[in-house]
Design an enzyme around this catalytic site. Structure first.
Site, PDB file in Angstrom:
ATOM      1  N   CYS A  85     -47.858  41.533  40.068  1.00  0.00           N
ATOM      2  CA  CYS A  85     -46.542  41.902  39.531  1.00  0.00           C
ATOM      3  C   CYS A  85     -46.092  43.292  39.962  1.00  0.00           C
ATOM      4  O   CYS A  85     -44.951  43.680  39.706  1.00  0.00           O
ATOM      5  CB  CYS A  85     -46.550  41.800  38.013  1.00  0.00           C
ATOM      6  SG  CYS A  85     -46.891  40.130  37.397  1.00  0.00           S
ATOM      7  N   SER A 209     -42.067  38.080  28.404  1.00  0.00           N
ATOM      8  CA  SER A 209     -40.983  38.248  29.372  1.00  0.00           C
ATOM      9  C   SER A 209     -40.559  36.903  29.937  1.00  0.00           C
ATOM     10  O   SER A 209     -41.312  35.932  29.920  1.00  0.00           O
ATOM     11  CB  SER A 209     -41.422  39.183  30.507  1.00  0.00           C
ATOM     12  OG  SER A 209     -42.554  38.662  31.172  1.00  0.00           O
ATOM     13  N   LYS A 330     -38.788  42.104  29.458  1.00  0.00           N
ATOM     14  CA  LYS A 330     -38.554  41.222  28.326  1.00  0.00           C
ATOM     15  C   LYS A 330     -37.160  40.626  28.342  1.00  0.00           C
ATOM     16  O   LYS A 330     -36.982  39.433  28.077  1.00  0.00           O
ATOM     17  CB  LYS A 330     -38.785  42.007  27.020  1.00  0.00           C
ATOM     18  CG  LYS A 330     -38.551  41.216  25.759  1.00  0.00           C
ATOM     19  CD  LYS A 330     -39.604  40.133  25.596  1.00  0.00           C
ATOM     20  CE  LYS A 330     -39.105  38.969  24.782  1.00  0.00           C
ATOM     21  NZ  LYS A 330     -38.114  38.150  25.450  1.00  0.00           N
ATOM     22  N   HIS A 334     -38.271  38.702  34.809  1.00  0.00           N
ATOM     23  CA  HIS A 334     -39.428  39.134  35.608  1.00  0.00           C
ATOM     24  C   HIS A 334     -39.625  38.267  36.850  1.00  0.00           C
ATOM     25  O   HIS A 334     -40.561  37.477  36.929  1.00  0.00           O
ATOM     26  CB  HIS A 334     -40.679  39.108  34.728  1.00  0.00           C
ATOM     27  CG  HIS A 334     -41.915  39.626  35.395  1.00  0.00           C
ATOM     28  ND1 HIS A 334     -41.897  40.531  36.446  1.00  0.00           N
ATOM     29  CD2 HIS A 334     -43.237  39.359  35.161  1.00  0.00           C
ATOM     30  CE1 HIS A 334     -43.131  40.793  36.824  1.00  0.00           C
ATOM     31  NE2 HIS A 334     -43.965  40.090  36.069  1.00  0.00           N
TER      32      HIS A 334
END
Length: 391
Positions: A85, A209, A330, A334
């Site tokens: 990520c 998220s 969130k 994402h």
């Protein structure tokens, strides 16, 4: 370990970011073109002016050809970067180093992900094989361990830890409601958060998220070549040894890689008092307890005080050190390869006074991004510090 900083050696000359969310109408090519076009326009240059590219994507392409198929870059070099990520952040980091080293004058970092087309959530490609001893976790599961561990260590009741996580979720959704590019733009009430279906442990849907499509891009150059620059003060990356729960001292209340990457970035940027010197922070709130633990790992709160600082509003949009003013992972969403550059995009807007209805007040000119990749005990942590002025 010697870290030779890049303070004020490189600047962000322009940035672009797409809307994140269910982008069924777009391909990855479309998202790359949209983000790159916006970044070039804000920098006031053409695509022919870019010397090289760094593309960050987790699952939307296997090489630099993912970018050349979307943009006519004239046979320029393209490097594809992947680091879980933190992929977009690492593309940015490598692009900055190339300019700082003098290899190029103008480069671009782009992060993109088209997760909705896969039909899966979270990290969507199989990992490398192992010896069978590694635990099989869903995305939320290892992060769900942060909440009870934090509560146990600092003597919080279940009600206190739940109220803290609820406040973090509501804060980020309220911020995202002000952001036209966010995936989720509706504020949520505490009872909605607490009555939502559970995903893992005590984490409900609103503690997690969103899975999103999106892209973000940055044009990076040397000082003096940008009309309205944002100065890069520090870049830091730390990778954990990935021993996770088998390490005797690991108790799920801190992520050492986040602590170390922040410490190195602060040293490079000359930051000695983060809460007093930072105008804002964009951090990796993949799950609400991650944000809570990172308050303390980044030195925004003393150990054991992050939960109280959160409830006191220290990290709210109108608090002394706003965290995730754009809604964070969130609420903004994402798309894995784009998230790190999305964080920098918010800094780009805020420090130049162009964040619209969520514009922060105050004269401090430094902002921090923290982007995590992996899971507690087995992750990488990236920290950047950027500023509106040199010096």
């Amino acid at each position: 370990m010697a870290i030779r900083g890049v303070k004020d050696k490189v600047v962000i000359a322009g940035m672009g970011c797409t809307r994140f969310g269910d982008r069924w109408e777009c391909s990855a090519d479309d998202l790359i073109a949209e983000a790159a076009g916006a970044a070039l326009a804000s920098a006031g240059i053409g695509i022919e002016d870019v010397d090289a590219y760094w593309l960050g994507t987790f699952s939307s392409g296997n090489s630099g050809l993912t970018l050349t198929s979307a943009l006519d870059v004239g046979y320029r070099p393209v490097t594809r970067v992947e680091n879980y990520c933190a992929t977009g952040s690492d593309a940015f980091r490598n692009a900055c180093y190339a300019v700082a080293a003098g290899a190029y004058d103008v480069v671009m970092a782009i992060g993109v992900e088209k997760l909705k087309d896969t039909g899966h959530a979270g990290l969507v490609v199989p990992g490398p094989g192992g010896d069978g001893t590694a635990p099989g976790f869903s995305g939320p599961a290892p992060f769900s361990m942060l909440a009870p561990a934090y509560a146990h260590r600092y003597g919080l009741s279940e009600r206190q830890i739940r109220t803290t996580l609820t406040h973090i979720a509501c804060k980020n959704h309220a911020n995202g409601a002000r952001n036209e590019r966010a995936q989720f733009r509706v504020p949520v009430r505490p009872e909605q958060v607490e009555n939502a279906p559970l995903a893992a442990g005590m984490l409900g849907v609103y503690d997690c998220s969103g899975v999103a499509d999106g892209a973000a891009a940055a044009v990076i150059t040397r000082p003096g070549l940008a009309a309205d620059p944002l100065y890069v003060k520090a870049l830091s990356l730390s990778a954990a040894p990935a021993d996770g729960a088998t390490a005797p001292g690991f108790d799920y209340t801190s992520m050492p890689e986040a602590v170390l990457s922040a410490r190195a970035a602060y040293a490079a940027a000359g930051i000695t008092d983060p809460p007093a010197q930072l105008a804002m922070v964009e951090l990796h709130d993949c799950f609400t307890p991650t944000e809570l633990v990172l308050y303390e790992d980044l030195g925004l709160s003393p150990r054991g005080a992050g939960w109280r600082d959160a409830l006191d509003g220290r990290f709210d949009l109108d608090g002394p050190i706003p965290v995730n003013p754009d809604g964070g992972l969130k609420s903004f969403g994402h798309p894995i390869g784009a998230s790190g550059l999305r964080m920098l995009y918010e800094c780009w807007l805020q420090l130049r006074g162009k964040a619209g209805g969520r514009q922060l007040e105050g004269g401090r000119g430094l902002a921090l991004t923290q982007n995590l990749g992996g899971r507690p005990g087995a992750s990488v942590s990236f920290v950047s510090v950027v500023g509106a002025e040199a010096g």
